[in-house]
Design a protein around this motif. Sequence first.
Motif, PDB file in Angstrom:
ATOM      1  N   GLN A   1      -0.446  12.539  -3.904  1.00 34.99           N
ATOM      2  CA  GLN A   1      -0.715  12.580  -2.465  1.00 34.99           C
ATOM      3  C   GLN A   1      -2.160  12.194  -2.177  1.00 34.99           C
ATOM      4  O   GLN A   1      -2.451  11.420  -1.255  1.00 34.99           O
ATOM      5  N   ARG A   2      -3.073  12.731  -2.960  1.00 28.74           N
ATOM      6  CA  ARG A   2      -4.489  12.420  -2.768  1.00 28.74           C
ATOM      7  C   ARG A   2      -4.746  10.928  -2.948  1.00 28.74           C
ATOM      8  O   ARG A   2      -5.492  10.309  -2.178  1.00 28.74           O
ATOM      9  N   ARG A   3      -4.103  10.331  -3.937  1.00 26.07           N
ATOM     10  CA  ARG A   3      -4.306   8.903  -4.183  1.00 26.07           C
ATOM     11  C   ARG A   3      -3.737   8.048  -3.063  1.00 26.07           C
ATOM     12  O   ARG A   3      -4.301   7.013  -2.699  1.00 26.07           O
ATOM     13  N   PHE A   4      -2.625   8.480  -2.480  1.00 21.52           N
ATOM     14  CA  PHE A   4      -2.081   7.748  -1.334  1.00 21.52           C
ATOM     15  C   PHE A   4      -3.029   7.811  -0.146  1.00 21.52           C
ATOM     16  O   PHE A   4      -3.241   6.815   0.551  1.00 21.52           O
ATOM     17  N   VAL A   5      -3.589   8.987   0.109  1.00 25.54           N
ATOM     18  CA  VAL A   5      -4.543   9.130   1.215  1.00 25.54           C
ATOM     19  C   VAL A   5      -5.756   8.228   0.982  1.00 25.54           C
ATOM     20  O   VAL A   5      -6.243   7.560   1.904  1.00 25.54           O
ATOM     21  N   GLU A   6      -6.239   8.181  -0.258  1.00 21.66           N
ATOM     22  CA  GLU A   6      -7.367   7.296  -0.584  1.00 21.66           C
ATOM     23  C   GLU A   6      -7.015   5.825  -0.344  1.00 21.66           C
ATOM     24  O   GLU A   6      -7.877   5.012  -0.017  1.00 21.66           O
ATOM     25  N   ALA A   7      -5.703   5.502  -0.470  1.00 24.45           N
ATOM     26  CA  ALA A   7      -5.246   4.127  -0.245  1.00 24.45           C
ATOM     27  C   ALA A   7      -4.943   3.845   1.223  1.00 24.45           C
ATOM     28  O   ALA A   7      -4.524   2.731   1.573  1.00 24.45           O
ATOM     29  N   GLY A   8      -5.122   4.860   2.082  1.00 23.51           N
ATOM     30  CA  GLY A   8      -4.931   4.667   3.521  1.00 23.51           C
ATOM     31  C   GLY A   8      -3.491   4.741   3.990  1.00 23.51           C
ATOM     32  O   GLY A   8      -3.140   4.154   5.019  1.00 23.51           O
TER      33      GLY A   8
ATOM     34  N   LYS B   1      11.281  13.429  -8.462  1.00 24.58           N
ATOM     35  CA  LYS B   1      11.036  12.150  -9.131  1.00 24.58           C
ATOM     36  C   LYS B   1      10.933  10.997  -8.138  1.00 24.58           C
ATOM     37  O   LYS B   1      10.799   9.843  -8.554  1.00 24.58           O
ATOM     38  N   LEU B   2      10.997  11.292  -6.854  1.00 30.40           N
ATOM     39  CA  LEU B   2      11.138  10.241  -5.857  1.00 30.40           C
ATOM     40  C   LEU B   2       9.857   9.955  -5.086  1.00 30.40           C
ATOM     41  O   LEU B   2       9.204  10.860  -4.563  1.00 30.40           O
ATOM     42  N   ILE B   3       9.517   8.674  -5.026  1.00 29.64           N
ATOM     43  CA  ILE B   3       8.488   8.174  -4.109  1.00 29.64           C
ATOM     44  C   ILE B   3       9.233   7.293  -3.117  1.00 29.64           C
ATOM     45  O   ILE B   3       9.792   6.263  -3.491  1.00 29.64           O
ATOM     46  N   TYR B   4       9.300   7.715  -1.881  1.00 27.83           N
ATOM     47  CA  TYR B   4      10.166   7.022  -0.926  1.00 27.83           C
ATOM     48  C   TYR B   4       9.465   6.872   0.417  1.00 27.83           C
ATOM     49  O   TYR B   4       8.541   7.613   0.739  1.00 27.83           O
TER      50      TYR B   4
ATOM     51  N   ILE C   1       6.688  -0.868  12.768  1.00 29.99           N
ATOM     52  CA  ILE C   1       5.662  -1.236  11.795  1.00 29.99           C
ATOM     53  C   ILE C   1       5.579  -2.758  11.649  1.00 29.99           C
ATOM     54  O   ILE C   1       6.576  -3.469  11.766  1.00 29.99           O
ATOM     55  N   THR C   2       4.376  -3.259  11.410  1.00 25.99           N
ATOM     56  CA  THR C   2       4.180  -4.697  11.224  1.00 25.99           C
ATOM     57  C   THR C   2       4.268  -5.051   9.742  1.00 25.99           C
ATOM     58  O   THR C   2       4.238  -4.173   8.870  1.00 25.99           O
ATOM     59  N   GLN C   3       4.347  -6.338   9.469  1.00 28.62           N
ATOM     60  CA  GLN C   3       4.444  -6.782   8.084  1.00 28.62           C
ATOM     61  C   GLN C   3       3.207  -6.379   7.276  1.00 28.62           C
ATOM     62  O   GLN C   3       3.323  -5.942   6.133  1.00 28.62           O
ATOM     63  N   SER C   4       2.024  -6.530   7.853  1.00 26.74           N
ATOM     64  CA  SER C   4       0.805  -6.194   7.110  1.00 26.74           C
ATOM     65  C   SER C   4       0.730  -4.698   6.828  1.00 26.74           C
ATOM     66  O   SER C   4       0.302  -4.273   5.743  1.00 26.74           O
ATOM     67  N   GLU C   5       1.161  -3.885   7.798  1.00 26.30           N
ATOM     68  CA  GLU C   5       1.160  -2.433   7.596  1.00 26.30           C
ATOM     69  C   GLU C   5       2.173  -2.028   6.531  1.00 26.30           C
ATOM     70  O   GLU C   5       1.900  -1.187   5.667  1.00 26.30           O
ATOM     71  N   LEU C   6       3.353  -2.648   6.573  1.00 23.51           N
ATOM     72  CA  LEU C   6       4.378  -2.352   5.578  1.00 23.51           C
ATOM     73  C   LEU C   6       3.930  -2.810   4.189  1.00 23.51           C
ATOM     74  O   LEU C   6       4.161  -2.120   3.183  1.00 23.51           O
TER      75      LEU C   6
ATOM     76  N   LYS D   1       2.087  -1.850  -1.303  1.00 25.32           N
ATOM     77  CA  LYS D   1       1.034  -2.090  -2.288  1.00 25.32           C
ATOM     78  C   LYS D   1       0.499  -0.773  -2.843  1.00 25.32           C
ATOM     79  O   LYS D   1       0.245  -0.643  -4.053  1.00 25.32           O
ATOM     80  N   ALA D   2       0.351   0.211  -1.966  1.00 30.84           N
ATOM     81  CA  ALA D   2      -0.123   1.520  -2.423  1.00 30.84           C
ATOM     82  C   ALA D   2       0.862   2.123  -3.428  1.00 30.84           C
ATOM     83  O   ALA D   2       0.456   2.686  -4.453  1.00 30.84           O
ATOM     84  N   ILE D   3       2.168   1.983  -3.136  1.00 28.75           N
ATOM     85  CA  ILE D   3       3.182   2.489  -4.071  1.00 28.75           C
ATOM     86  C   ILE D   3       3.086   1.744  -5.396  1.00 28.75           C
ATOM     87  O   ILE D   3       3.074   2.351  -6.475  1.00 28.75           O
ATOM     88  N   ARG D   4       3.020   0.414  -5.321  1.00 24.58           N
ATOM     89  CA  ARG D   4       2.967  -0.380  -6.557  1.00 24.58           C
ATOM     90  C   ARG D   4       1.747  -0.017  -7.396  1.00 24.58           C
ATOM     91  O   ARG D   4       1.836   0.196  -8.608  1.00 24.58           O
ATOM     92  N   ASP D   5       0.588   0.055  -6.746  1.00 23.77           N
ATOM     93  CA  ASP D   5      -0.640   0.335  -7.477  1.00 23.77           C
ATOM     94  C   ASP D   5      -0.584   1.696  -8.160  1.00 23.77           C
ATOM     95  O   ASP D   5      -0.990   1.833  -9.334  1.00 23.77           O
ATOM     96  N   ILE D   6      -0.084   2.687  -7.454  1.00 25.88           N
ATOM     97  CA  ILE D   6      -0.059   4.033  -8.022  1.00 25.88           C
ATOM     98  C   ILE D   6       1.012   4.158  -9.102  1.00 25.88           C
ATOM     99  O   ILE D   6       0.785   4.758 -10.160  1.00 25.88           O
TER     100      ILE D   6
END
Length: 427
Positions: A382-389, A397-400, A407-412, A417-422
């Motif tokens: 959760q902390r890492r997601f917040v750091e990613a904005g 086991k789920l990240i969903y 939502i716009t394409q850039s926001e999505l 990207k935050a999910i992929r990076d983490i």
Amino acid sequence: MQPKIDLDFDQQHLWHPYTSMIEPLPCYPVSHADGVYIHLETGEKLIDGMSSWWSVIHGYNHPVLNTALHNQVDQMSHVMFGGLTHEPAVSLAKKLVAMTPSQLTKVFLADSGSVSVEVALKMALQYWMSRNEPHRNKFLTIEHGYHGDTFGAMSVCDPQNSMHSLYAGVLPQHLFAKAPQSRFEEAFDQSDLDDFAAKIQENKNQIAAVILEPIVQGAGGMRIYHPEFLRGVKQLCEQYQVLLICDEIATGFGRTGKLFACEHARIEPDILCLGKAMTGGYLSLAATLCTNEVAEVISQGQAGVLMHGPTFMGNPLACAVANASLSLLIDSSWQEQVCFIESCLKSELQPLREVSTVADIRVLGAIGVVEMRHTVDVKAIQRRFVEAGVWIRPFGKLIYIMPPYVITQSELSQLCKAIRDIVVNLE
């Protein structure tokens, strides 16, 4: 200027969902929200990937919904629904009858999703009592289901693997069939129905109703199953004269790409539960709809009435904002928006299939699921997601994610990207 949130008091005294009071998870202080953004008191601006648990489909602080609330509060904020009625409730019922499957014509306005499930279960039980078959008092459902946190709703959640297994010894004992394994986008394996068919045949004289989440099982694992299974369930219910309850609290109002998930299977339930997105995330409100037959049989029974009546049933403020929210939805290009979200989620999450720690990727409509092979550390991730904005809250086991439709394409892309990076860094 808003007063600063007392986080120490919050941790010591406020009980948050599914949280220990000895070692509570951290809570992030929100100052305001608008569009798809949650603004923290500490200055961070987070893209909301959760729609506040499926509900905020139009985004936060929407001017049309704000106006509906402001206008209604000047008229009346609440009156009891016993013996009284009002225009917001009547207009909402008209909308719901028009939007939902054609045979659903009676509307019970409840105050939360769990309560709408309780009402549905009561409807089914009273239906059979009124037909002089009180022995039909069991419910058949499928494994991995989730229907809410109240006791009746808990009794039809997965008894072994759900968050309610702690109460297994005190809950009513109902019937559970194996969950379907055929995925939404793959060929249907007819054997998926074997266990369900055997249980409904064996217990047909005891079963009041089947209850399930159509197509997408939510908090029980975010599983997405084949429409043919639901179609087969409907046929078996008709064959053995068992009522069918569809819990669309999470899936209703467009989330799966259809207005209601049961449309994927082209079936109509006898009873339908709705909630979450109905008010656009503004206020708690739910509805249980049923057929003429169910309502008339109950009304001809010994009680002559449906034995339920919440204090805040048909709350005018909630009904007014629900009317505005449903009008926004109907008048919008929601199907194109959800289709666009689905396309983006598929293309941006698919690369994670190659990551060794990822067990599965599932996408349908505006729902994206990354299932890990092992339980994730919610506090750390959760902390890492917040750091990613971004605001994404995993469980188990789920990240969903299930973002707002606006939502716009850039926001999505930033969410994905935050999910992929983490996820990649979890290898």
